[in-house]
Design an enzyme around this catalytic site. Structure first.
Site, mmCIF file in Angstrom:
data_model
loop_
_atom_site.group_PDB
_atom_site.id
_atom_site.type_symbol
_atom_site.label_atom_id
_atom_site.label_comp_id
_atom_site.label_asym_id
_atom_site.label_seq_id
_atom_site.Cartn_x
_atom_site.Cartn_y
_atom_site.Cartn_z
ATOM 1 N N CYS A 21 -31.196 47.967 0.824
ATOM 2 C CA CYS A 21 -29.851 47.432 0.584
ATOM 3 C C CYS A 21 -29.914 46.284 -0.442
ATOM 4 O O CYS A 21 -30.165 46.535 -1.605
ATOM 5 C CB CYS A 21 -29.193 47.022 1.890
ATOM 6 S SG CYS A 21 -27.392 46.924 1.782
ATOM 7 N N HIS A 51 -29.820 52.055 5.335
ATOM 8 C CA HIS A 51 -30.665 51.236 6.217
ATOM 9 C C HIS A 51 -31.589 52.096 7.075
ATOM 10 O O HIS A 51 -31.315 52.330 8.259
ATOM 11 C CB HIS A 51 -29.785 50.336 7.107
ATOM 12 C CG HIS A 51 -29.177 49.203 6.352
ATOM 13 N ND1 HIS A 51 -29.831 48.004 6.156
ATOM 14 C CD2 HIS A 51 -28.001 49.110 5.703
ATOM 15 C CE1 HIS A 51 -29.069 47.207 5.423
ATOM 16 N NE2 HIS A 51 -27.949 47.841 5.140
ATOM 17 N N GLU A 104 -34.222 51.284 8.405
ATOM 18 C CA GLU A 104 -34.878 50.521 9.481
ATOM 19 C C GLU A 104 -34.253 50.778 10.844
ATOM 20 O O GLU A 104 -34.846 50.448 11.865
ATOM 21 C CB GLU A 104 -34.882 49.015 9.152
ATOM 22 C CG GLU A 104 -33.557 48.290 9.352
ATOM 23 C CD GLU A 104 -32.600 48.455 8.184
ATOM 24 O OE1 GLU A 104 -32.896 49.244 7.272
ATOM 25 O OE2 GLU A 104 -31.533 47.784 8.195
#
Ligand code: MN
Length: 254
Positions: A112, A217, A219
């Protein structure tokens, strides 16, 4: 072989939701994802004087997202859009950290804001506000829940990201929580994924073994694609660790 150590720069605010005094903070997803993929996460405060020492310690660098935008002066854009949030200490630290990590050949993963910093570092530009600058877009700033899969992307097969996802369909759904995105791409940067509305969703440097930035994202690790990308980053860090013994690093900086 010992697990690779992954440096992660923190997010920071002077006064915000976490504490009334200046603080460093980061969603746990980033370090949890690194641990789950087999790395050892290590957080870095924004101390410019310690960058060389930090980089001696690690085998890979993750620059995360956050409530921060690159100062548009860095890519020749003005005026400041009213939604653009500056954090000079974080941006300056992340750019110098990434620049020196790149010089060393350290694997770099930008997520990001980390991807946006990567594009600007190599001379690219950003949309300060996708919504106001490009008509008819997908919901790229999807707020809650932030991990929800909200739009489709297409990965370029002949790219690092395409090779990482070999065997997967190269069209899949991702989450999306960004107001900005890469506009003109930087020097020696390849666009390795785009959303179905054309917004750039992943970039990589052509002359580096692993310098990858994604706009979504991963993660959150809520798809097999996200887990595979995170594991590929850790594998690249393991290769760096094996090929770059501690004694060969710039230890004079310690
Ligand atoms: Mn998006």
């Amino acid at each position: 072989m010992a697990q690779p150590i992954i440096g992660i720069s923190l997010d920071s605010e002077d006064v915000g939701s976490f504490a009334p005094s200046p603080y460093y903070a980061l969603r746990k997803h980033y370090s949890d994802a690194i641990s789950a993929a087999g790395g050892i996460p290590l957080f870095f405060p924004h101390d410019m004087a310690h960058i060389a020492t930090y980089l001696n310690l690690i085998d890979g660098l993750l620059v995360p997202g956050g409530n921060v935008d690159v100062d548009p002066q860095y890519y020749g854009d003005e005026p400041l859009h009213h939604t653009t949030i500056l954090n000079p200490s974080r941006t300056n630290f992340d750019m110098e950290l990434m620049r020196q990590a790149f010089e060393r050949g350290l694997p770099i993963f930008g997520i990001c804001a980390g991807q946006q910093i990567m594009n600007v570092l190599f001379g690219g530009t950003l949309y300060q506000s996708l919504k106001d600058q490009v008509p008819n877009l997908l919901p790229h700033y999807h707020d809650e829940p932030r991990h929800a899969l909200v739009h489709r992307i297409t990965v370029v097969e002949d790219s690092l990201l395409g090779r990482i996802l070999h065997g997967f369909s190269l069209e899949f759904q991702v989450n999306s929580h960004h107001r900005q995105a890469a506009r003109a791409i930087g020097e020696h940067i390849l666009v390795s994924a785009v959303a179905s509305d054309g917004v750039i969703e992943a970039i990589e440097h052509k002359n580096h073994p692993f310098c990858l930035g994604v706009e979504w994202h991963p993660e959150y690790m809520n798809t097999e694609e996200d887990r595979t990308i995170m594991q590929a980053f850790i594998a690249a860090a393991s290769r760096y660790k094996a090929s770059t013994p501690l004694a060969s690093r710039k230890l004079e900086a310690v």
